[in-house]
Design a protein around this motif. Structure first.
Motif, PDB file in Angstrom:
ATOM      1  N   VAL A   1       0.856  -1.200   0.000  1.00 34.91           N
ATOM      2  CA  VAL A   1       0.000   0.000   0.000  1.00 34.91           C
ATOM      3  C   VAL A   1       0.891   1.249   0.000  1.00 34.91           C
ATOM      4  O   VAL A   1       0.663   2.191  -0.768  1.00 34.91           O
TER       5      VAL A   1
ATOM      6  N   ARG B   1      -8.947  -2.043   6.523  1.00 36.37           N
ATOM      7  CA  ARG B   1      -8.801  -0.642   6.919  1.00 36.37           C
ATOM      8  C   ARG B   1      -7.654  -0.473   7.904  1.00 36.37           C
ATOM      9  O   ARG B   1      -6.989   0.565   7.912  1.00 36.37           O
TER      10      ARG B   1
ATOM     11  N   ARG C   1     -12.153   3.629   0.652  1.00 36.40           N
ATOM     12  CA  ARG C   1     -11.876   3.529  -0.787  1.00 36.40           C
ATOM     13  C   ARG C   1     -10.521   2.896  -1.038  1.00 36.40           C
ATOM     14  O   ARG C   1     -10.342   2.108  -1.962  1.00 36.40           O
ATOM     15  N   LEU C   2      -9.543   3.259  -0.202  1.00 29.53           N
ATOM     16  CA  LEU C   2      -8.206   2.676  -0.371  1.00 29.53           C
ATOM     17  C   LEU C   2      -8.224   1.187  -0.049  1.00 29.53           C
ATOM     18  O   LEU C   2      -7.613   0.383  -0.756  1.00 29.53           O
TER      19      LEU C   2
ATOM     20  N   ILE D   1      -4.564  -0.184   5.908  1.00 28.66           N
ATOM     21  CA  ILE D   1      -4.513   1.140   5.285  1.00 28.66           C
ATOM     22  C   ILE D   1      -4.094   2.192   6.315  1.00 28.66           C
ATOM     23  O   ILE D   1      -3.239   3.045   6.052  1.00 28.66           O
TER      24      ILE D   1
ATOM     25  N   LEU E   1       1.015   3.931  -3.104  1.00 23.30           N
ATOM     26  CA  LEU E   1       0.736   5.364  -2.956  1.00 23.30           C
ATOM     27  C   LEU E   1       1.957   6.199  -3.349  1.00 23.30           C
ATOM     28  O   LEU E   1       1.819   7.239  -3.996  1.00 23.30           O
TER      29      LEU E   1
ATOM     30  N   LEU F   1      -7.390  10.962   1.170  1.00 23.65           N
ATOM     31  CA  LEU F   1      -7.116   9.532   1.107  1.00 23.65           C
ATOM     32  C   LEU F   1      -8.106   8.811   2.016  1.00 23.65           C
ATOM     33  O   LEU F   1      -7.849   8.619   3.205  1.00 23.65           O
TER      34      LEU F   1
ATOM     35  N   GLU G   1     -10.045   5.978   3.831  1.00 19.98           N
ATOM     36  CA  GLU G   1      -9.642   4.617   4.221  1.00 19.98           C
ATOM     37  C   GLU G   1     -10.467   3.549   3.515  1.00 19.98           C
ATOM     38  O   GLU G   1      -9.929   2.540   3.060  1.00 19.98           O
TER      39      GLU G   1
ATOM     40  N   LEU H   1      -0.939   4.668   6.107  1.00 18.77           N
ATOM     41  CA  LEU H   1      -1.081   6.137   6.137  1.00 18.77           C
ATOM     42  C   LEU H   1      -0.262   6.739   7.279  1.00 18.77           C
ATOM     43  O   LEU H   1       0.363   7.792   7.110  1.00 18.77           O
TER      44      LEU H   1
ATOM     45  N   ALA I   1      -9.729  -0.494  -2.986  1.00 20.80           N
ATOM     46  CA  ALA I   1      -8.855  -0.453  -4.166  1.00 20.80           C
ATOM     47  C   ALA I   1      -7.653  -1.386  -4.016  1.00 20.80           C
ATOM     48  O   ALA I   1      -7.235  -2.028  -4.971  1.00 20.80           O
ATOM     49  N   PHE I   2      -7.093  -1.435  -2.799  1.00 22.45           N
ATOM     50  CA  PHE I   2      -5.921  -2.292  -2.587  1.00 22.45           C
ATOM     51  C   PHE I   2      -6.311  -3.719  -2.200  1.00 22.45           C
ATOM     52  O   PHE I   2      -5.461  -4.596  -2.121  1.00 22.45           O
TER      53      PHE I   2
END
Ligand code: ZN
Length: 248
Positions: free
Chosen positions: A22, A54, A45-46, A57, A26, A41, A43, A61, A49-50
């Motif tokens: 991840v 969470r 959606r990421l 993610i 990014l 960004l 959480e 982040l 997508a990945f």
């Protein structure tokens, strides 16, 4: 999509997060300027997508925030970091010091393998110049990472990587229209001077190259008025022609 395996434990997470998929994903989008400073960004959606959790993610982040690439604002979430003008200038000043040290160390320990790596990179850049803008932006940044790698100093490499990435954010924030991170023509010159073990020449070429890069950014509000054609021409380096002597 294959689900990503979240880092095993908080302890391994701290050390291994630079290589986390991840984090890497990014970083690539930021270095290619697909994700711009200020972008939110989310959480959820990421994670979608990945194809991961969470929690994973959130760890990624937090790691990027520790590298000054992401800004976390309580109750609002995470955003791609927007550097201040002072920070942008400090990043360039630090790059001059770190990359000069990298060039000197790379020349000191230059061997056949390093020469091969420099030549291979030059060939890739030359081949890539025909390809699209995004991939060449990522590739030109790689040249600076390569020099830091050739320094043989892993701490210097880590610092250089962070600075190069933050340069992408600085340029994305303060670029004048039509600017690029690197003028790739400068790279073969620097590489040749390193291969020739010409420290003075390589340092001068590097300094000139970083200077050109820095000249492409302007503080917010200092970008030429779109109606001021004289200022715009000056921005792109077009100088007034000397007036011709009239023969009549
Ligand atoms: Zn460059």
């Amino acid at each position: 999509m294959k689900r990503l395996k979240p880092p095993a434990s908080p302890t391994t997470a701290v050390h291994g997060m630079d290589d986390d998929p991840v984090v890497q994903g990014l970083l690539v989008t930021i270095s290619q300027k697909r994700l711009r400073p200020g972008a939110k960004l989310g959480e959820d959606r990421l994670a979608e997508a990945f194809g991961t959790t969470r929690i994973h993610i959130r760890q990624a982040l937090a790691h990027l925030a520790s590298r000054h690439v992401v800004t976390q604002i309580p109750n609002r979430g995470a955003f791609i970091h927007t550097p201040t003008w002072e920070e942008a200038q400090a990043i360039f000043a630090a790059r001059r010091i770190i990359e000069a040290a990298a060039v000197e160390a790379a020349i000191d320990r230059l061997d056949d393998r390093a020469i091969e790596a420099l030549n291979a990179h030059a060939a890739r850049e030359a081949a890539d110049s025909k390809n699209d803008r995004w991939s060449s932006l990522a590739l030109t940044a790689d040249f600076h990472v390569l020099i830091a790698e050739l320094s043989g100093n892993p701490v210097l490499l880590e610092i250089a990587r962070g600075l190069i990435l933050r340069t992408s954010l600085a340029i994305a924030t303060f670029e004048t229209p039509g600017s690029h991170d690197c003028s790739p023509e400068a790279h073969p010159d620097i590489a040749d001077l390193i291969i020739a073990r010409d420290k003075v020449g390589a340092l001068a070429a590097l300094s000139h190259h970083l200077g050109e890069m820095e000249a492409r950014i302007r503080p917010a509000g200092a970008v030429a008025d779109p109606n001021d054609i004289g200022a715009i021409l000056k921005d792109v380096g077009i100088k007034p022609m000397r007036r011709r002597q009239s023969h009549v």
